[in-house]
Write a protein that holds these residues in place. Structure first.
Motif, PDB file in Angstrom:
ATOM      1  N   PRO A 252     -42.333  38.288  12.484  1.00 48.85           N
ATOM      2  CA  PRO A 252     -41.960  36.943  12.022  1.00 48.85           C
ATOM      3  C   PRO A 252     -40.453  36.772  11.828  1.00 48.85           C
ATOM      4  O   PRO A 252     -39.860  35.804  12.329  1.00 48.85           O
ATOM      5  CB  PRO A 252     -42.720  36.819  10.691  1.00 48.85           C
ATOM      6  CG  PRO A 252     -43.929  37.687  10.887  1.00 48.85           C
ATOM      7  CD  PRO A 252     -43.428  38.864  11.685  1.00 48.85           C
TER       8      PRO A 252
ATOM      9  N   THR B 211     -46.905  36.220  15.503  1.00 52.50           N
ATOM     10  CA  THR B 211     -45.630  35.494  15.580  1.00 52.50           C
ATOM     11  C   THR B 211     -45.829  33.996  15.420  1.00 52.50           C
ATOM     12  O   THR B 211     -45.167  33.347  14.606  1.00 52.50           O
ATOM     13  CB  THR B 211     -44.946  35.763  16.933  1.00 52.50           C
ATOM     14  OG1 THR B 211     -44.827  37.163  17.125  1.00 52.50           O
ATOM     15  CG2 THR B 211     -43.573  35.130  16.975  1.00 52.50           C
TER      16      THR B 211
ATOM     17  N   SER C 229     -47.078  32.440  11.970  1.00 50.60           N
ATOM     18  CA  SER C 229     -46.102  32.531  10.877  1.00 50.60           C
ATOM     19  C   SER C 229     -45.250  31.275  10.788  1.00 50.60           C
ATOM     20  O   SER C 229     -44.799  30.892   9.695  1.00 50.60           O
ATOM     21  CB  SER C 229     -45.199  33.752  11.078  1.00 50.60           C
ATOM     22  OG  SER C 229     -45.950  34.941  11.038  1.00 50.60           O
TER      23      SER C 229
END
Length: 485
Positions: free
Chosen positions: A41, A258, A261
């Motif tokens: 993230p 990813t 987030s």
């Protein structure tokens, strides 16, 4: 080491432990799912928004899938070659570049292992400030204890270590999947929409995507895990199957972590989170217990990945020494099929890099990016070898010229992708990589002297000169502050 000497056998005497498809697949998953996924993230939010992240994963996923196919096809086309990454470079481009590939891959594994300890100490550092971001004297001392503790564990036997890795792999994937489900449940559509472009924060879309490339390389390291451990496969075709199964499973998880987030926090806030940033994201979504949950999952995950990578690092040195491309002492193994000298050398390099992290501005990201950069040359050489035999198969290529059109496409795309990654890495990490590569030639010279051979051919002297010049430039650039760690 005295015990190792007592049980040492000749390089050919201990039988290789044979592993089934599931265990080989967990070797791939276990080596890929480590420190990187928990840092995704923040790493992505530092560079790009949702749109850039989607493009980056499309590029990285496609490129790495092509590389996975390369390793799958090479396992079938050249079953005579073990320890894939290294063996392919040697078969395609000569002994010296094969040596560099072996050393670079091995060094990247050792440096990558350092990121695991840094991240563990940084995680615990949230409640124990003396550990800082994993780069304080106390953190390095505790990491060193763990480093050598694992050396003693792995020394007991490859089969035992592989079994532990299989169990840990299953255990560590669970908290990551729970993170994705919870983040989806608590996703805020308006926050996700605000994070879509990210142009004002991260610059042009091309630069955003380029900035994420080393992070994607790092998290995908391990896709070649089954290929590296090919001599232990019960069935040769399982090497390719494990590679593809492992890659597809992990790619879905990484991309999900990813993207979801971005629906929890603004990207500018994600970029400021302490590593492991996944813990901060889940804390924002569900409270303190989310941070604790991810932190525990990280420690299990990282220790499992460390085990898998240490096994692979030692394996590369061991096989290279058996092929007379490393000094003979690295070809020794115990009755339990453990290459103890190679394992000891791997642990020692990790220890050296661990100490260096105390002098880095950002220990985790430095070790992560250096790991990626060191791996790129071995990956590029493996892809180029696949391209070479697809264009001009020789008598050792299984299947001859039949069915090689698909191999040609995979190899060409993988070669272009890895060349682009070298460009994306930038001059800094290329020069720092040469600082590792050039001194390693001492091992190559030792091996040649043991065999009573000429040290370098004319072509090899040119490669040596290029590596030395690169190393000198790297040292000068560091000394003058042109680049920094």
């Amino acid at each position: 080491m005295e015990q190792a000497t007592t049980h040492d056998a000749t390089p050919s005497s201990p039988p290789a432990a044979k592993l089934p498809l599931f265990t080989l697949t967990t070797m791939v998953v276990g080596s890929m799912v480590g420190a990187g996924v928990f840092s995704l993230p923040r790493r992505f939010a530092d560079e790009t928004g949702v749109a850039g992240a989607l493009i980056a994963w499309l590029v990285a996923g496609t490129g790495m899938l092509m590389l996975a196919f390369v390793f799958q096809r090479l396992a079938l086309r050249r079953p005579d070659l073990d320890a894939g990454v290294y063996a392919y470079a040697k078969a395609g481009f000569g002994e010296y570049l094969g040596f560099f590939s072996a050393f670079g891959y091995w060094a990247s594994a050792c440096v990558g292992n350092v990121t695991y300890w840094v991240l563990i100490m940084s995680t615990v550092g949230a409640i124990a400030p003396a550990l800082g971001d994993g780069d304080t004297l106390l953190a390095v001392a505790l990491s060193s204890v763990g480093l050598w503790g694992f050396f003693l564990l792995i020394r007991r036997g490859v089969k035992e270590a592989a079994t532990i890795n299989r169990i840990v792999t299953v255990a560590k994937v669970v908290p990551i999947l729970v993170f994705v489900v919870l983040a989806l449940f608590f996703l805020k559509p308006h926050v996700f929409a605000e994070n879509w472009g990210g142009a004002d924060y991260a610059g042009s879309l091309f630069n955003q995507v380029r900035g994420t490339m080393l992070a994607t390389v790092f998290v995908f390291l391990g896709v070649e895990g089954a290929s590296v451990y090919s001599r232990h496969a019960k069935r040769r075709e399982d090497v390719g199957r494990a590679t593809i199964l492992g890659f597809l499973s992990v790619f879905a998880v990484f991309a999900s972590v990813t993207i979801v987030s971005y629906g929890i926090l603004p990207m500018s806030e994600i970029a400021e989170l302490r590593q492991p940033s996944m813990a901060g994201v889940l804390e924002e979504a569900v409270g303190t217990w989310g941070k604790v949950f991810v932190s525990v999952g990280l420690i299990v995950s990282v220790l499992g990945a460390y085990l898998a990578w240490t096994l692979m690092a030692a394996e590369v040195l061991f096989v290279a020494a058996k092929d007379d491309d490393m000094p003979r002492f690295l070809a020794r193994s115990t009755a339990a099929d453990v290459p103890v000298p190679a394992l000891l050398m791997s642990t020692a390099l990790s220890q050296v890099v661990l100490v260096i992290t105390m002098f880095s501005d950002d220990a985790f990201n430095f070790a992560l990016d250096l790991t990626s950069a060191l791996t790129l040359i071995p990956f590029l050489l493996a892809a180029a070898f696949a391209l070479k035999i697809a264009v001009r198969p020789d008598e050792r290529t299984v299947g001859g010229g039949r069915g090689l059109s698909g191999d040609l496409v995979f190899a060409a795309l993988a070669t272009v992708y890895t060349a682009f990654l070298l460009y994306a890495a930038g001059l800094k990490f290329v020069l720092v990589s040469f600082i590792f590569y050039a001194p390693a030639t001492v091992l190559f010279v030792m091996a040649r002297r043991e065999q009573g051979r000429r040290l370098f051919s004319r072509r090899e002297l040119v490669i040596l000169a290029a590596s030395v010049i690169g190393a000198v430039l790297g040292v000068v650039a560091l000394a003058l502050g042109w680049i920094s760690l």
